[in-house]
Design a protein around this motif. Structure first.
Motif, PDB file in Angstrom:
ATOM      1  N   GLN A  49     -81.881 -64.797  64.735  1.00 38.43           N
ATOM      2  CA  GLN A  49     -83.594 -64.322  63.296  1.00 38.43           C
ATOM      3  C   GLN A  49     -84.471 -63.605  64.089  1.00 38.43           C
ATOM      4  OE1 GLN A  49     -83.526 -67.741  61.205  1.00 38.43           O
ATOM      5  NE2 GLN A  49     -83.463 -66.061  59.453  1.00 38.43           N
ATOM      6  N   THR A  95     -81.933 -60.846  59.375  1.00 31.99           N
ATOM      7  CA  THR A  95     -81.376 -61.664  60.188  1.00 31.99           C
ATOM      8  C   THR A  95     -80.739 -60.211  61.074  1.00 31.99           C
ATOM      9  OG1 THR A  95     -80.325 -63.008  58.833  1.00 31.99           O
ATOM     10  CG2 THR A  95     -78.572 -62.453  59.626  1.00 31.99           C
ATOM     11  N   ASP A 132     -77.488 -57.594  56.114  1.00 34.35           N
ATOM     12  CA  ASP A 132     -77.974 -58.506  55.054  1.00 34.35           C
ATOM     13  C   ASP A 132     -77.186 -60.079  55.467  1.00 34.35           C
ATOM     14  OD1 ASP A 132     -77.414 -59.560  52.348  1.00 34.35           O
ATOM     15  OD2 ASP A 132     -76.973 -58.061  50.887  1.00 34.35           O
ATOM     16  N   PRO A 133     -77.598 -60.995  55.252  1.00 31.24           N
ATOM     17  CA  PRO A 133     -76.471 -62.551  55.523  1.00 31.24           C
ATOM     18  C   PRO A 133     -75.624 -62.597  54.218  1.00 31.24           C
ATOM     19  CG  PRO A 133     -79.001 -62.475  55.136  1.00 31.24           C
ATOM     20  CD  PRO A 133     -79.189 -61.170  54.951  1.00 31.24           C
ATOM     21  N   VAL A 134     -76.068 -61.902  53.102  1.00 30.86           N
ATOM     22  CA  VAL A 134     -74.981 -62.262  51.639  1.00 30.86           C
ATOM     23  C   VAL A 134     -73.700 -61.399  52.145  1.00 30.86           C
ATOM     24  CG1 VAL A 134     -74.457 -62.094  49.516  1.00 30.86           C
ATOM     25  CG2 VAL A 134     -76.474 -62.888  49.999  1.00 30.86           C
ATOM     26  N   ALA A 135     -73.836 -60.813  52.765  1.00 35.57           N
ATOM     27  CA  ALA A 135     -72.652 -59.402  52.971  1.00 35.57           C
ATOM     28  C   ALA A 135     -72.033 -60.327  53.709  1.00 35.57           C
ATOM     29  CB  ALA A 135     -73.024 -58.192  53.343  1.00 35.57           C
ATOM     30  N   ALA A 142     -71.631 -63.403  55.226  1.00 38.30           N
ATOM     31  CA  ALA A 142     -71.588 -64.309  54.113  1.00 38.30           C
ATOM     32  C   ALA A 142     -69.955 -63.635  53.534  1.00 38.30           C
ATOM     33  CB  ALA A 142     -71.773 -65.444  53.633  1.00 38.30           C
ATOM     34  N   GLU A 143     -69.968 -63.143  52.534  1.00 39.93           N
ATOM     35  CA  GLU A 143     -68.570 -62.675  52.422  1.00 39.93           C
ATOM     36  C   GLU A 143     -67.354 -62.361  53.381  1.00 39.93           C
ATOM     37  OE1 GLU A 143     -66.662 -62.010  48.938  1.00 39.93           O
ATOM     38  OE2 GLU A 143     -67.831 -62.704  49.045  1.00 39.93           O
ATOM     39  N   ASP A 156     -67.293 -62.880  56.116  1.00 36.97           N
ATOM     40  CA  ASP A 156     -66.766 -64.203  57.090  1.00 36.97           C
ATOM     41  C   ASP A 156     -65.941 -65.222  55.924  1.00 36.97           C
ATOM     42  OD1 ASP A 156     -67.752 -63.777  59.498  1.00 36.97           O
ATOM     43  OD2 ASP A 156     -70.234 -65.658  58.717  1.00 36.97           O
ATOM     44  N   ARG A 157     -65.992 -65.395  54.623  1.00 37.16           N
ATOM     45  CA  ARG A 157     -65.563 -66.056  53.407  1.00 37.16           C
ATOM     46  C   ARG A 157     -63.788 -65.180  53.586  1.00 37.16           C
ATOM     47  NH1 ARG A 157     -62.960 -64.941  48.999  1.00 37.16           N
ATOM     48  NH2 ARG A 157     -64.563 -63.790  48.810  1.00 37.16           N
TER      49      ARG A 157
END
Length: 73
Positions: free
Chosen positions: A5, A39, A60-63, A65-66, A68-69
């Motif tokens: 970050q 990030t 994009d932190p949301v991307a 996380a997806e 990684d999921r």
């Protein structure tokens, strides 16, 4: 490529990144202009015997996380 970050940036494009396991100095080679809190992914290069963050990419932190999921970390 490590993920970190942006802690701070200067108007000239220099700044610091909170990475693992250290805080890295960054140069002006980013794609886009990262600002505090972004990030980013980066490479670590040794410049004059000190680690520096280079080849920065804002992510994009949301991307992330997806990804990684779906694929695991």
């Amino acid at each position: 490529m490590p993920v970190g970050q942006v802690l701070m940036t200067s108007p000239k494009g220099f700044g610091f990144i909170q990475g693992e396991p250290a805080i890295y100095f960054r140069m002006r080679d980013a794609i886009g202009q990262p600002t505090r809190g972004n990030t980013i992914r980066y490479d670590v290069d040794m410049v004059h015997g000190r680690p520096r963050a280079v080849n920065l990419r804002i992510v994009d932190p949301v991307a992330m996380a997806e990804v990684d999921r779906v694929f695991g970390s």
